[in-house]
Design a protein around this motif. Structure first.
Motif, mmCIF file in Angstrom:
data_model
loop_
_atom_site.group_PDB
_atom_site.id
_atom_site.type_symbol
_atom_site.label_atom_id
_atom_site.label_comp_id
_atom_site.label_asym_id
_atom_site.label_seq_id
_atom_site.Cartn_x
_atom_site.Cartn_y
_atom_site.Cartn_z
ATOM 1 N N GLN A 13 1.095 -1.471 0.283
ATOM 2 C CA GLN A 13 -0.277 -0.005 0.257
ATOM 3 C C GLN A 13 0.703 1.221 -0.419
ATOM 4 N N PRO A 14 0.022 2.021 -0.113
ATOM 5 C CA PRO A 14 1.511 3.493 -0.391
ATOM 6 C C PRO A 14 1.394 4.049 0.856
ATOM 7 N N GLY A 15 2.863 4.211 0.762
ATOM 8 C CA GLY A 15 3.298 4.452 2.722
ATOM 9 C C GLY A 15 3.524 2.883 2.883
ATOM 10 N N GLY A 16 4.461 1.666 2.090
ATOM 11 C CA GLY A 16 4.668 1.314 3.265
ATOM 12 C C GLY A 16 5.904 0.813 2.519
ATOM 13 N N SER A 17 6.367 -0.318 3.004
ATOM 14 C CA SER A 17 7.967 -0.249 2.317
ATOM 15 C C SER A 17 8.067 -2.071 2.547
ATOM 16 N N LEU A 18 9.382 -1.664 1.564
ATOM 17 C CA LEU A 18 9.288 -3.579 0.981
ATOM 18 C C LEU A 18 11.604 -3.234 0.604
ATOM 19 N N ARG A 19 12.140 -4.311 1.059
ATOM 20 C CA ARG A 19 13.449 -4.588 1.145
ATOM 21 C C ARG A 19 13.658 -5.686 -0.326
ATOM 22 N N VAL A 63 13.767 9.312 -5.816
ATOM 23 C CA VAL A 63 13.577 8.308 -4.474
ATOM 24 C C VAL A 63 14.710 8.937 -3.248
ATOM 25 N N GLU A 64 15.385 9.874 -3.520
ATOM 26 C CA GLU A 64 16.268 10.529 -2.549
ATOM 27 C C GLU A 64 15.241 10.437 -0.808
ATOM 28 N N GLY A 65 15.805 10.153 0.013
ATOM 29 C CA GLY A 65 15.551 10.201 1.489
ATOM 30 C C GLY A 65 14.548 9.195 1.388
ATOM 31 N N ARG A 66 14.281 8.265 0.831
ATOM 32 C CA ARG A 66 12.896 7.601 0.912
ATOM 33 C C ARG A 66 13.394 5.844 1.096
ATOM 34 N N LYS A 86 5.205 4.820 -2.976
ATOM 35 C CA LYS A 86 4.142 5.556 -3.766
ATOM 36 C C LYS A 86 3.322 5.086 -5.071
ATOM 37 N N PRO A 87 2.477 5.238 -5.560
ATOM 38 C CA PRO A 87 2.004 4.358 -6.378
ATOM 39 C C PRO A 87 3.171 4.797 -8.068
ATOM 40 N N GLU A 88 3.424 6.210 -7.460
ATOM 41 C CA GLU A 88 4.260 5.914 -9.133
ATOM 42 C C GLU A 88 6.112 5.325 -8.978
ATOM 43 N N ASP A 89 5.982 4.732 -7.820
ATOM 44 C CA ASP A 89 7.436 3.749 -7.371
ATOM 45 C C ASP A 89 6.915 2.906 -8.489
ATOM 46 N N THR A 90 5.832 2.202 -8.961
ATOM 47 C CA THR A 90 4.921 1.068 -9.259
ATOM 48 C C THR A 90 5.748 0.986 -10.435
ATOM 49 N N ALA A 91 6.643 -0.354 -10.822
ATOM 50 C CA ALA A 91 7.792 -0.779 -11.850
ATOM 51 C C ALA A 91 8.698 -2.218 -11.666
ATOM 52 N N VAL A 92 9.062 -2.695 -13.115
ATOM 53 C CA VAL A 92 9.497 -3.445 -12.271
ATOM 54 C C VAL A 92 11.249 -2.900 -11.923
ATOM 55 N N TYR A 93 11.908 -3.864 -11.432
ATOM 56 C CA TYR A 93 13.018 -3.645 -10.523
ATOM 57 C C TYR A 93 14.335 -4.575 -10.843
ATOM 58 N N GLY A 110 19.979 -8.354 -13.865
ATOM 59 C CA GLY A 110 19.508 -9.561 -13.359
ATOM 60 C C GLY A 110 17.598 -9.761 -13.477
ATOM 61 N N GLN A 111 16.683 -10.891 -13.124
ATOM 62 C CA GLN A 111 15.226 -10.386 -14.546
ATOM 63 C C GLN A 111 14.465 -9.764 -14.372
ATOM 64 N N GLY A 112 14.485 -9.676 -12.918
ATOM 65 C CA GLY A 112 13.440 -8.860 -12.419
ATOM 66 C C GLY A 112 13.183 -8.468 -10.876
ATOM 67 N N THR A 113 12.466 -8.357 -10.479
ATOM 68 C CA THR A 113 10.712 -8.500 -9.563
ATOM 69 C C THR A 113 10.265 -6.956 -9.382
ATOM 70 N N GLN A 114 8.685 -7.341 -9.291
ATOM 71 C CA GLN A 114 8.168 -6.507 -9.975
ATOM 72 C C GLN A 114 7.219 -6.028 -8.716
ATOM 73 N N VAL A 115 7.432 -4.702 -8.218
ATOM 74 C CA VAL A 115 6.728 -3.414 -7.226
ATOM 75 C C VAL A 115 6.232 -2.400 -7.493
ATOM 76 N N THR A 116 5.073 -3.153 -7.188
ATOM 77 C CA THR A 116 3.641 -2.758 -6.834
ATOM 78 C C THR A 116 3.158 -1.566 -6.216
ATOM 79 N N VAL A 117 3.348 -0.954 -5.815
ATOM 80 C CA VAL A 117 1.886 0.146 -4.967
ATOM 81 C C VAL A 117 0.445 1.362 -5.020
ATOM 82 N N SER A 118 -0.107 -0.156 -4.373
ATOM 83 C CA SER A 118 -1.450 0.523 -4.638
ATOM 84 C C SER A 118 -2.329 0.135 -3.160
ATOM 85 N N SER A 119 -3.574 0.975 -2.948
ATOM 86 C CA SER A 119 -4.321 0.469 -1.993
ATOM 87 C C SER A 119 -5.488 -0.564 -2.909
#
Length: 119
Positions: A13-19, A63-66, A86-93, A110-119
């Motif tokens: 969700q927006p405001g959340g975190s992933l490592r 992304v600076e600071g986040r 944020k939703p705009e961080d949604t992408a394949v990383y 690498g092959q990529g990993t999907q990050v989806t930011v959505s409520s």
């Protein structure tokens, strides 16, 4: 041959975190610069963050600071801690290893990993 395997993506969700993690095979990890890039649908791949072999870091202004990037040379792993997503961080990383040797300059992905930011 170097192989990179990313993990840690998912739906948050927006405001959340992933490592995100990226483990590299081979023996050149510690002497190489590592980076995270991302590509959203319909957009070009863009730099998110890089870390040199000496632990100097660069971040995209968006992304600076986040986000933070770190590396563990014992485990041949680079991490991307993403906070306040944020939703705009949604992408394949994608993870990148950039190696400069006597024989040339090499980039591995690498092959990529999907990050989806959505409520």
């Amino acid at each position: 041959q170097v192989q990179l395997v990313e993990s840690g993506g998912g739906l948050v969700q927006p405001g959340g975190s992933l490592r995100l993690s990226c483990e590299a095979s081979g023996s050149i990890f510690s002497s190489s610069a590592m980076g995270w890039y991302r590509q959203a649908p319909g957009k070009q791949r863009e730099l998110v963050a890089t870390i040199t072999s000496g632990n100097s870091t660069i971040f995209a202004s968006s992304v600076e600071g986040r986000f933070t990037i770190s590396r563990d040379n014992v485990k041949n792993t680079v991490f991307l801690q993403t906070n306040s997503l944020k939703p705009e961080d949604t992408a394949v990383y994608y993870c990148n290893l950039h190696s400069i040797t006597w024989s040339g300059v090499y980039d591995y992905w690498g092959q990529g990993t999907q990050v989806t930011v959505s409520s």
